[in-house]
Design an enzyme around this catalytic site. Structure first.
Site, PDB file in Angstrom:
ATOM      1  N   ASP A   1       0.812  -1.216   0.000  1.00 51.86           N
ATOM      2  CA  ASP A   1       0.000   0.000   0.000  1.00 51.86           C
ATOM      3  C   ASP A   1       0.847   1.268   0.000  1.00 51.86           C
ATOM      4  O   ASP A   1       0.358   2.353   0.329  1.00 51.86           O
ATOM      5  CB  ASP A   1      -0.940   0.005   1.214  1.00 51.86           C
ATOM      6  CG  ASP A   1      -1.966  -1.110   1.138  1.00 51.86           C
ATOM      7  OD1 ASP A   1      -2.510  -1.338   0.038  1.00 51.86           O
ATOM      8  OD2 ASP A   1      -2.220  -1.763   2.173  1.00 51.86           O
ATOM      9  N   GLY A  39       3.421   2.536  -2.734  1.00 48.91           N
ATOM     10  CA  GLY A  39       4.243   2.562  -3.935  1.00 48.91           C
ATOM     11  C   GLY A  39       4.580   4.003  -4.255  1.00 48.91           C
ATOM     12  O   GLY A  39       5.551   4.555  -3.758  1.00 48.91           O
ATOM     13  N   THR A  89      14.169  -5.385  -5.836  1.00 43.66           N
ATOM     14  CA  THR A  89      15.231  -5.800  -6.746  1.00 43.66           C
ATOM     15  C   THR A  89      16.439  -6.281  -5.957  1.00 43.66           C
ATOM     16  O   THR A  89      16.858  -5.649  -4.991  1.00 43.66           O
ATOM     17  CB  THR A  89      15.639  -4.628  -7.653  1.00 43.66           C
ATOM     18  OG1 THR A  89      14.511  -4.236  -8.434  1.00 43.66           O
ATOM     19  CG2 THR A  89      16.781  -5.017  -8.576  1.00 43.66           C
ATOM     20  N   GLU A  95      19.229   7.646  -8.472  1.00 41.32           N
ATOM     21  CA  GLU A  95      18.696   6.483  -9.187  1.00 41.32           C
ATOM     22  C   GLU A  95      17.996   6.898 -10.481  1.00 41.32           C
ATOM     23  O   GLU A  95      18.197   6.270 -11.531  1.00 41.32           O
ATOM     24  CB  GLU A  95      17.728   5.710  -8.287  1.00 41.32           C
ATOM     25  CG  GLU A  95      17.181   4.450  -8.948  1.00 41.32           C
ATOM     26  CD  GLU A  95      16.393   3.576  -7.998  1.00 41.32           C
ATOM     27  OE1 GLU A  95      17.000   3.040  -7.050  1.00 41.32           O
ATOM     28  OE2 GLU A  95      15.167   3.443  -8.194  1.00 41.32           O
ATOM     29  N   GLN A 125       8.542  -1.995 -35.829  1.00 41.43           N
ATOM     30  CA  GLN A 125       7.838  -1.686 -37.072  1.00 41.43           C
ATOM     31  C   GLN A 125       8.787  -1.732 -38.264  1.00 41.43           C
ATOM     32  O   GLN A 125       8.435  -2.208 -39.346  1.00 41.43           O
ATOM     33  CB  GLN A 125       7.195  -0.300 -36.975  1.00 41.43           C
ATOM     34  CG  GLN A 125       6.287   0.044 -38.138  1.00 41.43           C
ATOM     35  CD  GLN A 125       5.019  -0.813 -38.155  1.00 41.43           C
ATOM     36  OE1 GLN A 125       4.505  -1.173 -37.102  1.00 41.43           O
ATOM     37  NE2 GLN A 125       4.537  -1.146 -39.341  1.00 41.43           N
ATOM     38  N   PHE A 147      11.627  -3.510 -38.550  1.00 41.48           N
ATOM     39  CA  PHE A 147      12.059  -4.885 -38.808  1.00 41.48           C
ATOM     40  C   PHE A 147      10.916  -5.760 -39.315  1.00 41.48           C
ATOM     41  O   PHE A 147      11.160  -6.818 -39.910  1.00 41.48           O
ATOM     42  CB  PHE A 147      12.642  -5.498 -37.538  1.00 41.48           C
ATOM     43  CG  PHE A 147      14.101  -5.216 -37.329  1.00 41.48           C
ATOM     44  CD1 PHE A 147      15.060  -6.176 -37.618  1.00 41.48           C
ATOM     45  CD2 PHE A 147      14.522  -3.996 -36.836  1.00 41.48           C
ATOM     46  CE1 PHE A 147      16.410  -5.922 -37.420  1.00 41.48           C
ATOM     47  CE2 PHE A 147      15.869  -3.726 -36.627  1.00 41.48           C
ATOM     48  CZ  PHE A 147      16.818  -4.690 -36.924  1.00 41.48           C
TER      49      PHE A 147
END
EC number: 1.3.8.14
Length: 386
Positions: A131, A133, A160, A244, A338, A340
């Site tokens: 709750d 983030g 992470t 970061e 798109q 390729f």
């Protein structure tokens, strides 16, 4: 105003790029397809310098500024396809090593910093909760003061490096009534009684960068393991997010550069209707857009990092560069696919995987919606701009 990199900056970029190509990119496709993060390569990369950043020579660091650190990480993103490993390294540096170096006590730095900088230890930053983030200071994890330290309880998610971490930088409320000023930061070690690290959570993107949830059950943390003053956790977290957002964004600028080279080479070689597809305006326009995006991203990121190095308020600049880079990374990924055509579906080529790896850049380190709120605040549209 000189837009040229200095000789030392060019050397930093070229050396990092060569290391990324020659060491980290080897067998990258195999590791990625098997969702394997090579801790051996991770430690080599950290020791090489990707975990050094601004840390002083005393602790094995390189004493780089934000711009030089971003250049090094951009080279990493361009030189290695293993974005999962690179993302893991950057999270370790920006969210763990740098805050410990900037705010940790002499005792903590002497105990952990050199091992973190040289890759002997891997770190994870634990702030996000179910709750909390974008509303990070609504965290429910608590570190209740007690004799000699604190008792930590709570749960963190999407962490992470958690499954491979030796140490954790933890944020928890020491005074729930004080909001931003009620959060403190701590360092705890793997194996601490009451620390439970969950299993690796499978992901569709950055698939070989491990993350999991972690749970704290009545963990005793000695006061000596607190980073900074009690109540300084909010400021420490905010500072680490500046680093970061800048440095992780640089990783995706490197990805933009690699993608442009790959797409340009294909457009010159692929023949349709008797000529290279790059001769068709619809194709060349897409590639021109990719080039424009790359150069815009570089200019904005470099300026933001330069301002940070000059001691100026770079919060809005960092937010704008993060916002721009992440949106452009996704759009250029679509344009490459798109261009390729059907060949883009080839797993070995990795274009679809690359696009999937770009999408999280719009979410981590504060979603793009939050970056717009930061910019609005700095423009005076959300009350004070200070």
């Amino acid at each position: 105003m000189d837009f040229n990199l200095s000789n030392s900056q060019s050397d930093i970029y070229e050396s990092a790029y060569r290391f990324a190509c020659d060491v980290l990119d080897q067998d990258a496709q195999t590791r990625i397809s098997q969702k394997i993060l090579s801790t051996e390569l991770w430690k080599k990369a950290a020791a090489y310098g990707f975990a050094h950043g601004p840390v002083s020579h005393q602790f094995g660091g390189s004493e780089l500024g934000a711009l030089d650190t971003a250049l090094m990480i951009e080279a990493l993103g361009k030189g290695s396809r293993d974005i999962g490993l690179s993302f893991s390294l950057c999270a370790h540096l920006c969210a763990c090593v740098i805050p410990l170096y900037r705010f940790g006590s002499s005792e903590l730095k002497d105990k952990y910093l050199e091992s973190l900088v040289t890759g002997k230890l891997i770190a994870a930053n634990a702030a996000t909760e179910p709750d909390a983030g974008s509303d990070i200071y609504n965290m429910q994890a608590t570190a209740q003061p007690c004799e000699g330290g604190y008792i930590l309880n709570g749960k963190k998610i999407f962490i992470t490096n958690a499954p491979i971490a030796d140490v954790f930088i933890i944020y928890a409320k020491t005074n729930p009534d004080h909001g931003f000023l009620g959060v403190s930061a701590f360092l705890i070690e793997k194996g601490t009684p009451g620390l439970n690290v969950g299993e690796v959570i499978p992901k569709d993107c950055l698939s070989n960068c491990p993350w999991s949830e972690i749970v704290f059950n009545d963990i005793f943390i000695p006061q000596s393991q607190r980073i900074g003053m009690e109540g300084a956790g909010g400021a420490i977290f905010h500072d680490s997010m500046i680093w970061e957002k800048g440095c992780l964004s640089a990783l995706f600028v490197g990805g933009l550069a690699r993608l442009l080279e790959t797409t340009l080479e294909y457009a010159k070689a692929r023949q349709q209707f008797g000529k290279a597809i790059g001769q068709f305006q619809s194709v060349s326009n897409r590639i021109i857009d990719m080039k424009l995006r790359l150069e815009q991203c570089r200019l904005m990121l470099y300026r933001a990092c330069w301002k940070h190095d000059q001691g100026q308020d770079a919060e809005a600049d960092i937010a704008m560069s993060k916002l721009l880079i992440s949106e452009y990374a996704v759009q250029s990924g679509l344009d490459a696919i798109q261009t390729f055509g059907g060949a883009a579906m080839d797993q070995e080529l990795g274009l679809v995987r690359h696009l999937l790896n770009m999408i999280p850049s719009r979410i981590f380190s504060g979603t793009n919606d939050i970056q717009k709120e930061i910019i609005a605040r700095k423009l005076g549209l959300r009350g004070t701009s200070s």
